[in-house]
Scaffold this active site. Sequence first.
Site, PDB file in Angstrom:
ATOM      1  N   ARG A 417      -5.630  -5.625  10.693  1.00 20.60           N
ATOM      2  CA  ARG A 417      -6.283  -4.473  11.332  1.00 20.60           C
ATOM      3  C   ARG A 417      -7.583  -4.859  12.022  1.00 20.60           C
ATOM      4  O   ARG A 417      -8.280  -4.000  12.540  1.00 20.60           O
ATOM      5  CB  ARG A 417      -6.508  -3.367  10.293  1.00 20.60           C
ATOM      6  CG  ARG A 417      -5.194  -2.839   9.751  1.00 20.60           C
ATOM      7  CD  ARG A 417      -5.351  -1.596   8.891  1.00 20.60           C
ATOM      8  NE  ARG A 417      -4.043  -1.194   8.379  1.00 20.60           N
ATOM      9  CZ  ARG A 417      -3.577  -1.494   7.177  1.00 20.60           C
ATOM     10  NH1 ARG A 417      -4.321  -2.206   6.355  1.00 20.60           N
ATOM     11  NH2 ARG A 417      -2.388  -1.090   6.786  1.00 20.60           N
ATOM     12  N   VAL A 418      -7.926  -6.137  11.990  1.00 20.25           N
ATOM     13  CA  VAL A 418      -9.085  -6.619  12.746  1.00 20.25           C
ATOM     14  C   VAL A 418      -8.624  -7.197  14.085  1.00 20.25           C
ATOM     15  O   VAL A 418      -9.260  -7.022  15.111  1.00 20.25           O
ATOM     16  CB  VAL A 418      -9.875  -7.667  11.933  1.00 20.25           C
ATOM     17  CG1 VAL A 418     -10.985  -8.281  12.770  1.00 20.25           C
ATOM     18  CG2 VAL A 418     -10.454  -7.028  10.683  1.00 20.25           C
TER      19      VAL A 418
END
Length: 569
Positions: A417-418
């Site tokens: 999710r980064v």
Amino acid sequence: MKFRSDEISSVIQREVERFSPEITRTEVGTVLEIGDGIARVHGLSGVMAGEMVAFKNGVKGIALNLEETSVGVIVLGDYTQIEEGDEVTATGGLLRVPVGDAMIGRVVNPLGEPIDERGPIVTSLTRAIESAAPGIAGRQPVDEPMQTGIKAIDAMVPIGRGQRELIIGDRKTGKTAIAIDTILNQKGTGVICVYVAIAQKESTTAGLVDVLRRHGAMDYTIVVAAGASDPAPLQYIAPYAGCAMAEYFMYEQGKPTLCIYDDLSKQAVAYREVSLLLRRPPGREAYPGDIFYAHSRLLERSAKLANKYVIVPESIKAEDVTEDGGVNKKVYIGVPGAEEAAHDLKASYAQGHKIAKTPTSGGSLTALPIIETLEGEVSAYIPTNVISITDGQIYLQPDLFFAGVRPAIDVGISVSRVGGKAQIAAIRKVAGGLRLDLAAFRELEAFAQLGTDLDKATQAQLDRGYRMVELLKQPQYQPLAAIDQVMSIYAGTTGALDDVPIREVQRFEKEFLEFVKTQRPQLRAALDKEKKMTDAIVADLKAALKDFKASFKYAGKPEAGVVAATAKS
């Protein structure tokens, strides 16, 4: 010998004047019953939840259940030496473990006691195993890559410093291998690593320590081991102890740290055992209701701490910068603080001053929790709990593992999710669409197994997919530098491997990287410096690939498609 009364009276007078009455209050209780690592104690009426207590034989415990007539204590050690009627004393504090530089290179138990037979650990520093996670204002966005050295991860599911990335999969699918390779790849980067082994066989942990030692990784690693034969309370507190040891370097020295919890599903089982013995009400799958909190309060402590800036004279060295040393006595925090500092510098201190980061700020704690699934059941209770806490997951598929695709990463449900924020620009450029291409290839491969005729474009997509899968395979304990990953993936995504037999892909990659290292060092140096794909670097890389392919000799008889492609070129 004569006594002089005036001397005696003066001494007594002096002692009376010095006397200051001190009242000490100690909570003392008595063991009512003991067994299975749990003690029920009577008399500790003022003890707090989570407070450390001490038994008569020196063994420590933690008060977990506070009931009307007794206190439930988990025993952190050998409970067989404790008997009914023994005294128990409240310490008035939380459980603390030793921390500091002296811990690096050592193998310790969850109490911080050495178990590697390399002598005592000499440190006066301690830290509570439970502490509050940093707040929003004390953090900043994750923007630095935590390179694992594994092509498939760094290209498709990148991990950033301060991120929490779950490694999940069935037993014996390579979860620990990814974690160990990540530790090996931190050599020379300044990252302090903490590996927490929970409920593993002592022989397994000893083997991993030997691997780390042989590769020189113990020079920056702490191993916290709670063996399978250790009591459940020790297995339960092990990850918190490891996290506390890493937090010292993050908070006090501003260093990047990496914590691996191998694995949290075993810690959950240990906590379930402790809770059931304490007669706590069971919930789903007999886990206690606060099992989610047990994992969340651990993983929330992972963070990328905000940088702190001060305005100082240009003559000040970086290591001498302190928070109270700013010329305007102001500390600027995080990304907004950096912008404010730049404005203040320009407005008031432009001549002879600079903005400097304080050395103890900006540390990070990256967490790689491991969860073991049963028959690939990622929707089970503990896996879904930890998935919801973390910032992404790397899912290892048993079918791929047994088919020889290692690391066996399922690109369909693995995610970070980064994302690109945790990649250098060069990898982001060459591997931008790689994950989607591989996911499409897996779907196409399943369709092609039906035996239907395929058009040329579909067949070409399949052929490249097979070569990319082969290219992303990587042996254990051989992490690859980010620059080498860029060149390797560039060769695959631009079609340079399309006419190379599948069985020759890995040899092609190895020899090509060696060719660049020896014959084109300026290309590697430029890529290492720029960290991005400039026009000049792309041109040099294309030329290097062309020259290498001209000299590359196939080990066996080339495939028919290769001969045709070579003839056309």
